[in-house]
Design a protein around this motif. Sequence first.
Motif, PDB file in Angstrom:
ATOM      1  N   GLY A   1       0.728  -1.327   0.037  1.00 21.82           N
ATOM      2  CA  GLY A   1       0.076   0.105   0.015  1.00 21.82           C
ATOM      3  C   GLY A   1       0.778   1.101  -0.091  1.00 21.82           C
ATOM      4  O   GLY A   1       0.569   2.263  -0.627  1.00 21.82           O
ATOM      5  N   LEU A   2       1.820   1.311   0.669  1.00 24.84           N
ATOM      6  CA  LEU A   2       2.854   2.301   0.672  1.00 24.84           C
ATOM      7  C   LEU A   2       3.788   2.506  -0.670  1.00 24.84           C
ATOM      8  O   LEU A   2       4.048   3.603  -1.106  1.00 24.84           O
ATOM      9  N   LEU A   3       4.016   1.393  -1.198  1.00 28.41           N
ATOM     10  CA  LEU A   3       4.481   1.590  -2.539  1.00 28.41           C
ATOM     11  C   LEU A   3       3.439   2.312  -3.409  1.00 28.41           C
ATOM     12  O   LEU A   3       3.974   3.090  -4.410  1.00 28.41           O
ATOM     13  N   VAL A   4       2.377   1.815  -3.504  1.00 24.10           N
ATOM     14  CA  VAL A   4       1.281   2.633  -4.000  1.00 24.10           C
ATOM     15  C   VAL A   4       1.198   3.995  -4.033  1.00 24.10           C
ATOM     16  O   VAL A   4       1.158   4.905  -4.846  1.00 24.10           O
ATOM     17  N   ALA A   5       1.249   4.379  -2.732  1.00 23.90           N
ATOM     18  CA  ALA A   5       1.309   5.849  -2.223  1.00 23.90           C
ATOM     19  C   ALA A   5       2.534   6.288  -3.002  1.00 23.90           C
ATOM     20  O   ALA A   5       2.406   7.734  -3.518  1.00 23.90           O
ATOM     21  N   TYR A   6       3.824   6.070  -3.001  1.00 26.45           N
ATOM     22  CA  TYR A   6       5.080   6.608  -3.434  1.00 26.45           C
ATOM     23  C   TYR A   6       4.792   6.831  -4.807  1.00 26.45           C
ATOM     24  O   TYR A   6       5.068   7.781  -5.297  1.00 26.45           O
ATOM     25  N   ARG A   7       4.373   5.745  -5.604  1.00 24.14           N
ATOM     26  CA  ARG A   7       4.315   5.798  -7.179  1.00 24.14           C
ATOM     27  C   ARG A   7       3.310   6.931  -7.344  1.00 24.14           C
ATOM     28  O   ARG A   7       3.368   7.747  -8.303  1.00 24.14           O
ATOM     29  N   ILE A   8       2.332   7.001  -6.767  1.00 19.28           N
ATOM     30  CA  ILE A   8       1.147   8.054  -7.118  1.00 19.28           C
ATOM     31  C   ILE A   8       1.537   9.774  -6.533  1.00 19.28           C
ATOM     32  O   ILE A   8       1.538  10.594  -7.186  1.00 19.28           O
ATOM     33  N   LEU A   9       1.929   9.557  -5.436  1.00 21.24           N
ATOM     34  CA  LEU A   9       2.238  10.894  -4.499  1.00 21.24           C
ATOM     35  C   LEU A   9       3.583  11.436  -4.624  1.00 21.24           C
ATOM     36  O   LEU A   9       4.096  12.540  -4.129  1.00 21.24           O
ATOM     37  N   LYS A  10       4.678  10.352  -5.082  1.00 17.90           N
ATOM     38  CA  LYS A  10       6.012  10.476  -5.105  1.00 17.90           C
ATOM     39  C   LYS A  10       6.516  11.208  -3.637  1.00 17.90           C
ATOM     40  O   LYS A  10       7.884  11.756  -3.766  1.00 17.90           O
ATOM     41  N   ASP A  11       6.251  10.728  -2.357  1.00 10.13           N
ATOM     42  CA  ASP A  11       6.723  11.303  -1.181  1.00 10.13           C
ATOM     43  C   ASP A  11       7.740  10.235  -0.692  1.00 10.13           C
ATOM     44  O   ASP A  11       7.124   8.976  -0.581  1.00 10.13           O
ATOM     45  N   GLN A  12       8.842  10.414  -0.420  1.00 17.19           N
ATOM     46  CA  GLN A  12      10.091   9.300  -0.178  1.00 17.19           C
ATOM     47  C   GLN A  12       9.646   8.875   1.024  1.00 17.19           C
ATOM     48  O   GLN A  12      10.050   7.376   1.196  1.00 17.19           O
ATOM     49  N   LYS A  13       9.002   9.261   1.998  1.00 16.07           N
ATOM     50  CA  LYS A  13       8.702   8.710   3.186  1.00 16.07           C
ATOM     51  C   LYS A  13       7.764   7.393   3.032  1.00 16.07           C
ATOM     52  O   LYS A  13       7.964   6.444   3.846  1.00 16.07           O
TER      53      LYS A  13
END
Length: 865
Positions: free
Chosen positions: A525-537
């Motif tokens: 789920g956090l991998l999805v968030a990174y791909r969409i939102l581009k936030d490194q955290k």
Amino acid sequence: MKQLINCLLLSLLFSCSLLQKEPDFILENDHLKIGWELREEGYKISEVAIKVEGKWQTLPNTSGKYTLIRAETRPEERSEQPYQTTTGQKFPEEIYKYQTEHWKEQVNPVALNTAGETIEFFPDEAQQIGENKVQFKEKTDWGTVMITWSLDPKYPQDILIEENLEVSRDGYYSLSSPTLLTIPEADLEWATVPGYFHGNKLESNLVLGYGYGNGVPSSPIIFSEKTTTTLSPIISSKLGFTLALISNPELGRDPWKKDQLTHYDWNVGLSHMNRNSELTPSLYYPVLGQYESERKKGESVEFGFRFSLSDRDWFETLNHAVYNVFEFEKGLRLRKNSQSLSSRLNDMYGYLTDPVTSLWRIENFEGVKIGAQAYLGGVVGSDKDAMKNADYGAMWMLANATGSSYLKEKVLPFALNFKLAQQQTSEGFFQGAAIGQYFLSKPKIFVEEWGKMVEPIALTYYIMLDIGNILLFEPENEELKNRLNLGADLLLDWQKEDGSWAVAYSREEEEIFLELKDFRPTFYGLLVAYRILKDQKYLDAAIRGADWYLENGVKNGSFLGVCGDMRYAPDFATGQTAQAFLDLFDLTGEEKYQDAAIQAAKIYTTYIYTHPIPSQETKTVNGKQVQDWEIAQAGLSFEHGGTLGSANFHGPILLASHAGMFIRMHQLTGERIFADMARSAAIGRHAFVDEKTGVASYYWKAMDNGPGPFPHHAWWQIGWITDYLLAEIEMRSNGKIIFPRGFITPKVGPHQSYGFEAGKIFGEKAVLKMVPDAVSVSNPSIEYVVASSEKGDKLWITLLNQENEIVNADLEIDFFALEGARVSGVKVLDHSGNTIVQQKTIEEWTASVPAFGLVIFEFTLETKP
């Protein structure tokens, strides 16, 4: 002094060599040798050796002991003994109605290997029969046992054994395979009974080891073949060898013997231990109290199997059993489509765009109209009013590929409202979470499948994956981005210091299921968030979660399922794990994640049935005549197997979400088993497809019952079929035809969405298209995928042959339905993009497609004024 020591050592070695006795009997070939010596107890195995890199390696802890089991009367089939989890909680709890009675059967005395009495012996008579056989004989109080050992002339790592018991007393009997050698716990590298567990360390808690396969059970369980996917317990030693026992295929039960369900029959028992709890692969036939175990005086029992002993690892040994004993390739070669998957997509499109047949419903919830399909399966608290949406990626993909006004206007907006309503936005511990998979329209509440709880994996599934997939198609949707951000922040808050997550929380905000670990790809789920939102955290947190899961779950063979009604018995989340790590590797380039993906995929091959061997025998199913291969379990995965899973009741499933991932794994590793298992699940499964809707049954047991109580499953079928076909195209074209993949679907496996951006066909941008009934192919063994150029001046139809021989087919194409344009030229291209045929125009198109290959028709269209 040094010279004196050397002399003493040489003298000692010479003396030892004089004391060593040549075996009384020996079997030997270029790969292995086995020797027996007559001792006070009888003939014992004195030597077992295998050749490794040209040198003989002698293996320790040899035995040669046999065990005969007998009961005067039929053993009890249930046990009322209570069991507890590691936290002291009763198992299973009464709410788990599917497991409570079933568990009592799974812990009966036969399954726990405590039923009956035993006679253990080393045979007292032996004779050599030619160079290749040794025969042993033992007279017991219960009868005479004859055992013949021989080396397989075709597979030098295999030892063939035939046991025969002539009974001298009435009773119930079970023959056990002999103990060739034992493997000390300290030397355990890997053990598996395929379909039940895989691991590298013993687990003493019966619930964890036997119930969940989280660790190797420390007791000598006899596992049923109902959910054993390959009839072969396998153990690898740290000393560099693997020992497996493989049942003769004809001994196993036939799940549909002639004209009725016989899935529940239990002919063969399997274990990773002998009756004395020593680690050694073991088989039992017949199973005490089961099929043909009752014998009268003078009757006999025959039992055939093979040891396989080599320096290969467990996966190579599994491949040997699957291909060389259970003839998996033979079953695949029998498979032929009655209807192509491409044609089924058209039928399911018709089903899904009919609100009556698809049971599409719109309800009011807090002043908003939300839409979903009726769900008639089991949900706690449901009064036949449950609703659910399945594969949001497939929903948006199909609407985009078809341009359907019905889907875009009558389905997607209300499905989106359902998704937004599903997420808690109010402040509190659960802000950002999915408050339930299902909506109950009478009380107007969202609920989980089985109990009042909220799960981090459900947050990953029903918020992060679903919203992420929608955002691929609607990248400017700010509300969805905010919702994704809300979910991602909650995953961060819930992540523990070690990188893991809780299995679930009660509505009172307390962690529950403390005896279980979240061995699932929650990190995705956090991998999805990174791909969409581009936030490194988010990527950093995904990596922490993945690292914990890799070290504690994947490397140890421990997994957990996602189906609440089955109390999270390991399931298709294991297949998702492989794709999740593969996607993480694509983002980071870290080899350990690719290795983890491959390891999880290899383990997932043990979730695929490989027995019985499919045949062309005619059988009757619900009044219809079919051939055995049409309804064969071999090649199908289970929803969840093992001790607790639905495969015990229903057999495997037809939803082959893993097929595309397996094709990608084959492309990555070259392991043929991945491609063969993908194709065996996908090809020739028409006996399970409802003729009216194109929807396959979910469970094998249902045969051709269609969507049944699960109408939303059609979306998952749209999703996995598309993923599989595009994975085949990418592999067969050596990556020259490729379409970007989205995110994994929730719950049922690793298939991914497509169509949110253009792909490439031999370097040219191409957009996926689907216009039902615009393309027709005369041969159902030919699959087809349609794409057009962004300008609309080209159309590509890719044809895939699903047989292992050249296949010809005629095409009919309605170009005006597809593009509203005329054809000005056509090329037929091979898998590399080379032109095979080029013409200005032709009125009929005929294709000749190589075995498991592809060709592409490239049409040049008149540009519109």
